[in-house]
Design a protein around this motif. Structure first.
Motif, PDB file in Angstrom:
ATOM      1  N   UNK A   1       0.810  -1.221   0.000  1.00 34.60           N
ATOM      2  CA  UNK A   1       0.000   0.000   0.000  1.00 34.60           C
ATOM      3  C   UNK A   1       0.840   1.266   0.000  1.00 34.60           C
ATOM      4  N   UNK A   2       2.074   1.176   0.496  1.00 35.78           N
ATOM      5  CA  UNK A   2       2.892   2.371   0.576  1.00 35.78           C
ATOM      6  C   UNK A   2       3.526   2.727  -0.760  1.00 35.78           C
ATOM      7  N   UNK A   3       3.447   1.801  -1.731  1.00 39.88           N
ATOM      8  CA  UNK A   3       3.967   2.088  -3.064  1.00 39.88           C
ATOM      9  C   UNK A   3       2.895   2.656  -3.983  1.00 39.88           C
ATOM     10  N   UNK A   4       1.634   2.614  -3.511  1.00 35.28           N
ATOM     11  CA  UNK A   4       0.549   3.141  -4.328  1.00 35.28           C
ATOM     12  C   UNK A   4       0.607   4.655  -4.372  1.00 35.28           C
ATOM     13  N   UNK A   5       0.405   5.201  -5.551  1.00 37.98           N
ATOM     14  CA  UNK A   5       0.394   6.652  -5.684  1.00 37.98           C
ATOM     15  C   UNK A   5      -0.955   7.202  -5.211  1.00 37.98           C
ATOM     16  N   UNK A   6      -0.928   8.391  -4.620  1.00 37.01           N
ATOM     17  CA  UNK A   6      -2.143   9.002  -4.100  1.00 37.01           C
ATOM     18  C   UNK A   6      -2.294  10.432  -4.611  1.00 37.01           C
ATOM     19  N   UNK A   7      -2.508  10.598  -5.905  1.00 35.34           N
ATOM     20  CA  UNK A   7      -2.716  11.957  -6.430  1.00 35.34           C
ATOM     21  C   UNK A   7      -4.179  12.376  -6.330  1.00 35.34           C
ATOM     22  N   UNK A   8      -4.781  12.167  -5.164  1.00 32.77           N
ATOM     23  CA  UNK A   8      -6.196  12.427  -5.016  1.00 32.77           C
ATOM     24  C   UNK A   8      -6.455  13.602  -4.079  1.00 32.77           C
ATOM     25  N   UNK A   9      -7.527  14.309  -4.359  1.00 31.98           N
ATOM     26  CA  UNK A   9      -8.029  15.335  -3.454  1.00 31.98           C
ATOM     27  C   UNK A   9      -9.285  14.798  -2.770  1.00 31.98           C
ATOM     28  N   UNK A  10      -9.479  15.177  -1.515  1.00 33.61           N
ATOM     29  CA  UNK A  10     -10.674  14.756  -0.785  1.00 33.61           C
ATOM     30  C   UNK A  10     -11.492  15.999  -0.451  1.00 33.61           C
ATOM     31  N   UNK A  11     -12.689  16.040  -0.996  1.00 34.50           N
ATOM     32  CA  UNK A  11     -13.595  17.165  -0.768  1.00 34.50           C
ATOM     33  C   UNK A  11     -14.768  16.711   0.075  1.00 34.50           C
TER      34      UNK A  11
ATOM     35  N   UNK B   1     -25.479  14.290   8.870  1.00 33.21           N
ATOM     36  CA  UNK B   1     -25.322  12.857   8.650  1.00 33.21           C
ATOM     37  C   UNK B   1     -24.519  12.607   7.375  1.00 33.21           C
ATOM     38  N   UNK B   2     -23.575  11.661   7.472  1.00 30.67           N
ATOM     39  CA  UNK B   2     -22.806  11.292   6.287  1.00 30.67           C
ATOM     40  C   UNK B   2     -23.707  10.520   5.329  1.00 30.67           C
ATOM     41  N   UNK B   3     -23.677  10.903   4.061  1.00 31.43           N
ATOM     42  CA  UNK B   3     -24.557  10.325   3.062  1.00 31.43           C
ATOM     43  C   UNK B   3     -23.872   9.219   2.270  1.00 31.43           C
ATOM     44  N   UNK B   4     -22.785   9.576   1.575  1.00 28.26           N
ATOM     45  CA  UNK B   4     -22.112   8.607   0.706  1.00 28.26           C
ATOM     46  C   UNK B   4     -20.810   9.214   0.198  1.00 28.26           C
ATOM     47  N   UNK B   5     -19.976   8.376  -0.378  1.00 29.04           N
ATOM     48  CA  UNK B   5     -18.756   8.843  -1.042  1.00 29.04           C
ATOM     49  C   UNK B   5     -18.956   8.750  -2.547  1.00 29.04           C
ATOM     50  N   UNK B   6     -18.459   9.756  -3.262  1.00 29.04           N
ATOM     51  CA  UNK B   6     -18.586   9.817  -4.715  1.00 29.04           C
ATOM     52  C   UNK B   6     -17.182   9.870  -5.303  1.00 29.04           C
ATOM     53  N   UNK B   7     -16.802   8.829  -6.054  1.00 24.10           N
ATOM     54  CA  UNK B   7     -15.421   8.729  -6.497  1.00 24.10           C
ATOM     55  C   UNK B   7     -15.217   8.363  -7.943  1.00 24.10           C
ATOM     56  N   UNK B   8     -16.180   8.694  -8.792  1.00 19.01           N
ATOM     57  CA  UNK B   8     -15.969   8.430 -10.214  1.00 19.01           C
ATOM     58  C   UNK B   8     -14.686   9.119 -10.671  1.00 19.01           C
ATOM     59  N   UNK B   9     -13.808   8.424 -11.401  1.00 21.85           N
ATOM     60  CA  UNK B   9     -12.515   9.013 -11.792  1.00 21.85           C
ATOM     61  C   UNK B   9     -12.645  10.313 -12.572  1.00 21.85           C
ATOM     62  N   UNK B  10     -13.780  10.493 -13.251  1.00 22.38           N
ATOM     63  CA  UNK B  10     -13.921  11.663 -14.134  1.00 22.38           C
ATOM     64  C   UNK B  10     -14.981  12.645 -13.631  1.00 22.38           C
TER      65      UNK B  10
ATOM     66  N   UNK C   1     -10.842  18.597 -13.595  1.00 21.85           N
ATOM     67  CA  UNK C   1      -9.567  19.268 -13.318  1.00 21.85           C
ATOM     68  C   UNK C   1      -8.590  18.353 -12.591  1.00 21.85           C
ATOM     69  N   UNK C   2      -9.080  17.646 -11.581  1.00 21.39           N
ATOM     70  CA  UNK C   2      -8.202  16.772 -10.804  1.00 21.39           C
ATOM     71  C   UNK C   2      -9.023  15.630 -10.224  1.00 21.39           C
ATOM     72  N   UNK C   3      -8.366  14.498 -10.005  1.00 21.84           N
ATOM     73  CA  UNK C   3      -9.059  13.357  -9.402  1.00 21.84           C
ATOM     74  C   UNK C   3      -9.475  13.735  -7.989  1.00 21.84           C
ATOM     75  N   UNK C   4     -10.787  13.799  -7.781  1.00 20.30           N
ATOM     76  CA  UNK C   4     -11.325  14.256  -6.503  1.00 20.30           C
ATOM     77  C   UNK C   4     -12.364  13.282  -5.993  1.00 20.30           C
TER      78      UNK C   4
END
Length: 234
Positions: free
Chosen positions: A4-14, A74-83, A87-90
């Motif tokens: 897991x430490x070799x995986x790249x993480x170019x992600x933003x979390x909104x 209340x937390x609803x859900x996570x949305x992570x479609x790559x596109x 502008x950036x993977x978010x």
């Protein structure tokens, strides 16, 4: 196992906030106009900071945007479609909250250029924010049918007709007055006051308040306020 430490993480979390309100007639959601595209509106949101949990970030963002704290969240859900964001993977974690419109408007900063919209008449929304709102409405309908939820959208004291209007707006239908009154009073969550609302009928409607200790005790109880919500046509 993949290292897991070799995986790249170019992600933003909104974090995106679906903020529901009720104006006495309609269930509304708070939107902000985006400066990039003049006709595009979006949910209010912000970014996760390195030293925050998701809950802490959601509470901070809601407070920064509305000046409100200790509201239903209340937390609803996570949305992570790559596109989903061109502008950036978010990855976005969506939360929904219930606030009193009057409380919010008194603390609204004009810098946000925010407006309330009926959930049944929304403008075009940014990215997948429309999907977030749709899912939040379904979740609200589910919990309002089975649990004592929704009083956060009403004034401190309210009438049964006002409460019925809220449920009518949530489900986009019109419930039978007598059946609704009987069902909601059978929960024993309301305290009848000696004060009446004047000016709307000859007799006037009594005001009620939520029995807060019992409300907090029964928050996770299944009361079936609205029977068979899955079979309703909304």
């Amino acid at each position: 196992m993949v290292d897991q430490y070799k995986q790249q993480h170019p992600y933003l979390v909104a974090l995106d906030s679906i903020i529901f309100g009720f104006d006495g007639e309609q269930l509304t959601v708070l939107l902000v106009k985006r400066g990039v595209e003049e006709r595009t509106w979006s949910l209010m949101g912000g970014w996760l900071q390195p030293d925050e949990s998701l809950e802490q970030a959601a509470e901070r963002i809601l407070f920064e945007l509305t000046g409100l704290s200790n509201v239903y969240l209340e937390q609803l859900n996570a949305f992570g479609d790559p596109y989903r964001d061109p502008i950036a993977r978010t990855i976005s974690v969506a939360y929904f909250s219930l606030v009193k419109v009057a409380d919010y408007e008194s603390k609204l900063s004009e810098a946000h250029q925010a407006s309330w919209f009926s959930i049944y008449d929304l403008p075009p929304l940014l990215f997948d924010h429309g999907d977030m709102v749709d899912l939040a409405i379904k979740r609200l309908r589910y919990i309002a049918a089975l649990h004592p939820t929704g009083f956060e959208l009403l004034p401190e004291k309210f009438t049964i007709p006002q409460l019925k209007k809220l449920y009518d707006a949530i489900y986009n239908t019109e419930f039978d007055k007598r059946n609704f009154s009987r069902k909601i009073l059978s929960t024993n969550l309301l305290i009848k006051l000696d004060e009446k609302q004047r000016g709307f009928s000859k007799r006037g409607a009594y005001f009620y308040q939520v029995n807060l200790p019992k409300y907090q005790q029964l928050t996770n109880s299944f009361l079936n306020v609205i029977p068979s919500p899955d079979t309703m046509n909304w």
